[in-house]
Design a protein around this motif. Structure first.
Motif, short mmCIF file in Angstrom:
data_model
loop_
_atom_site.label_atom_id
_atom_site.label_comp_id
_atom_site.label_asym_id
_atom_site.label_seq_id
_atom_site.Cartn_x
_atom_site.Cartn_y
_atom_site.Cartn_z
N TYR A 156 45.12 -12.72 26.14
CA TYR A 156 46.43 -12.07 26.00
C TYR A 156 47.47 -13.03 25.44
CZ TYR A 156 44.71 -8.12 28.74
OH TYR A 156 44.00 -7.02 29.17
N GLU A 157 47.28 -14.32 25.63
CA GLU A 157 48.25 -15.32 25.20
C GLU A 157 47.75 -16.05 23.96
OE1 GLU A 157 45.81 -17.53 28.41
OE2 GLU A 157 46.15 -15.48 27.69
N TYR A 178 52.79 -13.60 25.22
CA TYR A 178 51.79 -12.68 24.65
C TYR A 178 51.56 -12.99 23.17
CZ TYR A 178 52.15 -9.61 28.75
OH TYR A 178 52.11 -9.10 30.02
N ASN A 179 50.33 -12.76 22.74
CA ASN A 179 49.97 -12.90 21.33
C ASN A 179 50.25 -11.57 20.63
OD1 ASN A 179 48.82 -13.24 18.84
ND2 ASN A 179 46.86 -14.01 19.59
N TYR A 180 51.46 -11.42 20.10
CA TYR A 180 51.87 -10.15 19.50
C TYR A 180 51.13 -9.85 18.20
CZ TYR A 180 55.64 -11.01 22.78
OH TYR A 180 56.35 -11.30 23.91
N ARG A 197 47.92 -9.93 17.95
CA ARG A 197 46.62 -9.37 18.28
C ARG A 197 46.77 -7.88 18.56
NH1 ARG A 197 41.75 -12.26 21.51
NH2 ARG A 197 40.21 -10.62 21.10
N GLU A 211 44.95 -5.62 20.03
CA GLU A 211 44.66 -5.12 21.38
C GLU A 211 45.79 -5.44 22.36
OE1 GLU A 211 40.63 -6.37 19.57
OE2 GLU A 211 42.70 -7.11 19.59
N VAL A 212 46.44 -6.58 22.17
CA VAL A 212 47.55 -6.96 23.05
C VAL A 212 48.76 -6.05 22.80
CG1 VAL A 212 49.16 -8.82 23.64
CG2 VAL A 212 46.75 -9.33 23.24
N ARG A 213 49.04 -5.77 21.54
CA ARG A 213 50.12 -4.83 21.22
C ARG A 213 49.83 -3.46 21.82
NH1 ARG A 213 52.47 -6.82 15.79
NH2 ARG A 213 52.96 -4.68 15.25
#
Length: 731
Positions: free
Chosen positions: A361-362, A379-381, A383, A385-387
């Motif tokens: 997630y990060e 957060y890894n914006y 990515r 799946e994270v969004r």
């Protein structure tokens, strides 16, 4: 017949097998026979029963807890249960490896693409009937895991027992466990790609959680709540327009009111449904805003370091209880806004940090994935799946809990890669700049999808910089928020109010500067929790002078705020001038309402809300410059401000006069644009508010005497440290 390969058996019993569905359960053999394999540590014997409870086969022990055997006269799968024995004890269980997948091909496609619009319908723990059997379906995203298991008291927290099925290339693992239901406590045991077992993880899409400091997830069935807010839901969109009155009461549920006679506990959701909702409605607010209610481990974070984004905190009750509180608010005509935190998350071992053994997630690079201000992860914006996870969460609260607004926390920290970072501690974007292009894109996408799903709610940005177009539509290059907190107005005006009145003439511009940009965004004027913590003191504590002057200053300031363009937000306790700084571990000082000055402040805020909601000129053109006009914004020597608010055609204009010195101005002449009788609608110096009761006998008729560029003017008394509202009579 070889019932199971010894190496495979060892992998099953040691918990190293990555695909137990290919081994356990019923499996056809090349010779056409059917073999059953069952792993149940602690059992000494195992039998297979048919749907009628009749024994079909007795299985042979292969190794500790592993049993296998042929199924006589059966060549195809059939519904069955398992009977186990240990000494004199006998019990029955369903076999999770008897069930096929729950997630369908469309779910698999959307999960793999990272575009599942209702992620919470696919992931998390769902009570359901599957193949005619009641149980719980678990699904979790852990793409880099070698193995993922559901663990809980139902399997002695043994990660070998309920190893999940991997769904193709989606990175999702799922399993249906029969016989489980509402209230089951669980976590995920994850084995990383290199074989290391991670600390047990709470469900990222879990709908319930244990009461902190316990950290497990709890199965909660979200189906079946009988909402009674149909009328509110049908009409709320009209209440969220920029030309409507919006006055928000910000609340930290844990400390709003406590029960001293019951161990000083906080109120429950259902108690808040009665007491908080009734109070906020009586005070005339239009909305309640809750500091984050997503489950959070550390109470001192006030909810701003959440772990369970899909779970209302268990501190005050169940998800059904929380729904009842929202329902009660709607019945009372109050909207509910929640603070939402997509900017960062804590590094607690049971949370999202290195969820499957990798930076999932990060960001892996701490220059991008670590937040120095809060010791949290970002957060890894970029990515997909994270969004999808975050945007689905925003929609979840609106759709499943009927939340009316999302106030997005710490937007500025998301927009800039160098936020609170020194040179060399951040990574520039692809163009070499400081803007976080991925976060900007995420925020736009979030607003687009949330408003597409629920066009009648509102999103509000806590954004403290001059980033352009925060509340502008995305198709006009903006971020797409409905509103933005006006942090500049708050900082400037509070600094002004902290000055001794004798020095305010040197800081006059702090009160007027906000009007230079007041219409560049759809603003909310916030006096939030952030202004009464960390040594800042209370709002009352910032006011100079003796006791009477401090209360008068705050009353005048509230009058200035309610008369100023922009929606209103006030943190709890401010409405009755709590003198001490807010402490999240104790109740507000409600006993102070026994004293006239505090009761008077409360009366004033109630009346300001009533005046605001009943007076179109005070809200209809909040975001349009033609709704505001300085009559006299330059009288620094007297520290007096005079302005006019105007609404749509046909509404009466309102004149506001604010005096920030302790000097009464008699015979003071103020220009007005129209002749007539101007009714004194509210005077913060009124006796009922704790003031000196100096005023204008209910109003003033205009004279044909030019002043302030107007042909007409009023000769009035301007009370000391007070704000006075006049409305042109329509009679």
């Amino acid at each position: 017949m070889t019932l199971i390969d010894p190496g495979t058996a060892d992998e099953i019993t040691s918990g190293r097998h990555g695909d137990p569905f290919s081994v356990l359960g019923l499996h056809g053999q090349p010779d056409g026979t059917l073999v059953a394999r069952v792993f149940r540590p602690g059992a000494e014997g195992a039998q297979v029963l048919d749907a009628n409870g009749k024994r079909v086969a007795t299985l042979e022990p292969v190794s500790d807890g592993l049993f296998a055997g042929p199924i006589p006269r059966r060549k195809t799968r059939f519904p069955y249960r398992l009977r186990f024995t240990r000494g004199p004890d006998t019990w029955e269980e369903g076999d999770p490896y008897a069930f096929g997948p729950v997630l369908g091909e469309i779910d698999e496609y959307l999960l793999g693409e990272g575009t599942h619009g209702s992620l919470w319908d696919a992931l998390g723990a769902h009570v359901r009937i599957h193949d005619g059997v009641s149980g719980v379906h678990f699904a979790v995203w852990a793409p880099n895991a070698r193995r993922v298991s559901v663990v809980g008291g139902f399997n002695d927290w043994d990660g070998r027992r309920h190893v999940m099925r991997r769904r193709g290339q989606t990175g999702v693992h799922e399993i249906f466990i029969p016989d489980l239901g509402e209230g089951a406590v669980y976590k995920y045991e994850i084995m990383g790609a290199s074989g290391e077992v991670m600390p047990l993880k709470a469900d990222p899409v879990g709908f319930g959680a244990e009461l902190p400091p316990a950290t497990a997830s709890v199965v909660r069935d979200l189906d079946g709540y009988d909402w009674r807010d149909g009328d509110w839901m049908a009409a709320r969109g009209a209440a969220h327009r920029i030309d409507k009155p919006i006055s928000v009461y910000e609340v930290h549920l844990e400390s709003w009111r406590r029960v001293p006679e019951d161990g000083n506990r906080s109120l429950t959701y259902r108690e808040h449904a009665e007491q908080l909702v009734g109070y906020a409605a009586d005070m005339g607010f239009t909305h309640i805003e809750l500091t984050p209610i997503s489950e959070y481990p550390f109470g001192g974070s006030w909810g701003y370091q959440p772990v369970g984004l899909f779970a209302p905190t268990s501190r005050f009750g169940t998800p059904e209880d929380f729904r009842a509180m929202v329902d009660a608010a709607h019945a009372a005509g109050l909207g509910v806004i929640i603070d939402w935190v997509p900017g960062h998350f804590p590094s607690d071992a049971h949370g999202l940090a290195r969820f499957d053994g990798t930076a999932l997630y990060e960001h892996a690079d701490p220059k991008e994935g670590y937040h120095p201000d809060w010791n949290t992860l970002v957060y890894n914006y970029g990515r997909t799946e994270v969004r999808n996870f975050l945007i689905s969460n925003a929609k979840f609260w609106a759709e499943e809990y009927h939340i009316d607004g999302l106030r997005v926390d710490a937007v500025a920290s998301m927009l800039y890669r160098d936020y609170s970072r020194k040179e060399g501690e951040w990574v520039p974007n692809e163009h070499g700049g400081r803007e976080n292009l991925e976060a900007i894109s995420f925020l736009r996408q979030m607003n687009e999808q949330v408003y597409a799903a629920c066009p009648d709610i509102m999103t509000i940005a806590e954004e403290s910089t001059a980033f352009p177009g925060v509340s502008a539509p995305t198709d006009h290059g903006g971020l797409g928020f409905g509103f933005k907190w006006n942090m500049g107005w708050m900082n400037d005006t509070l600094r002004y109010m902290a000055e001794d009145p004798i020095n305010r003439k040197y800081h006059h511009d702090k009160m007027t500067f906000g009007l230079h940009y007041a219409f560049s965004e759809n603003f909310v004027l916030p006096l939030s929790h952030d202004e009464v913590v960390h040594g800042k003191g209370s709002l009352l504590g910032r006011m100079p002078g003796d006791d009477w002057q401090r209360f008068a200053n705050l009353r005048a300031y509230f009058g200035f705020m309610w008369g100023h363009p922009g929606k209103k937000l006030l943190f709890m306790g401010g409405e009755f001038a709590q003198p001490r700084e807010w402490n999240h571990e104790s109740s507000l000082d409600w006993h102070l309402l026994e004293y006239g000055s505090h009761k008077g402040m409360q009366n004033l805020v109630r009346d300001l809300n009533a005046l605001y909601r009943a007076t179109p000129a005070l809200y209809e053109k909040d975001s349009k410059p033609e709704g505001f006009r300085w009559i006299d914004g330059g009288n620094a020597s007297d520290s007096i401000f005079v302005w006019l608010r105007e609404g749509a055609e046909g509404s009466a204009p309102v004149l506001i006069v604010a005096n920030f010195t302790p000097v009464t101005r008699t015979g003071y002449r103020v220009g007005v644009p129209q002749a007539g009788y101007w009714v004194e609608k509210l005077n913060t110096d009124a006796e009922g508010y704790g003031g000196s009761n100096q005023g204008n006998g209910g109003g003033r008729a205009s004279d044909p005497v030019p002043a302030h560029g107007c042909d007409q003017s009023l000769e009035m008394t301007v009370p000391p440290l007070a704000t006075v509202f006049f409305e042109l009579s329509q009679g």
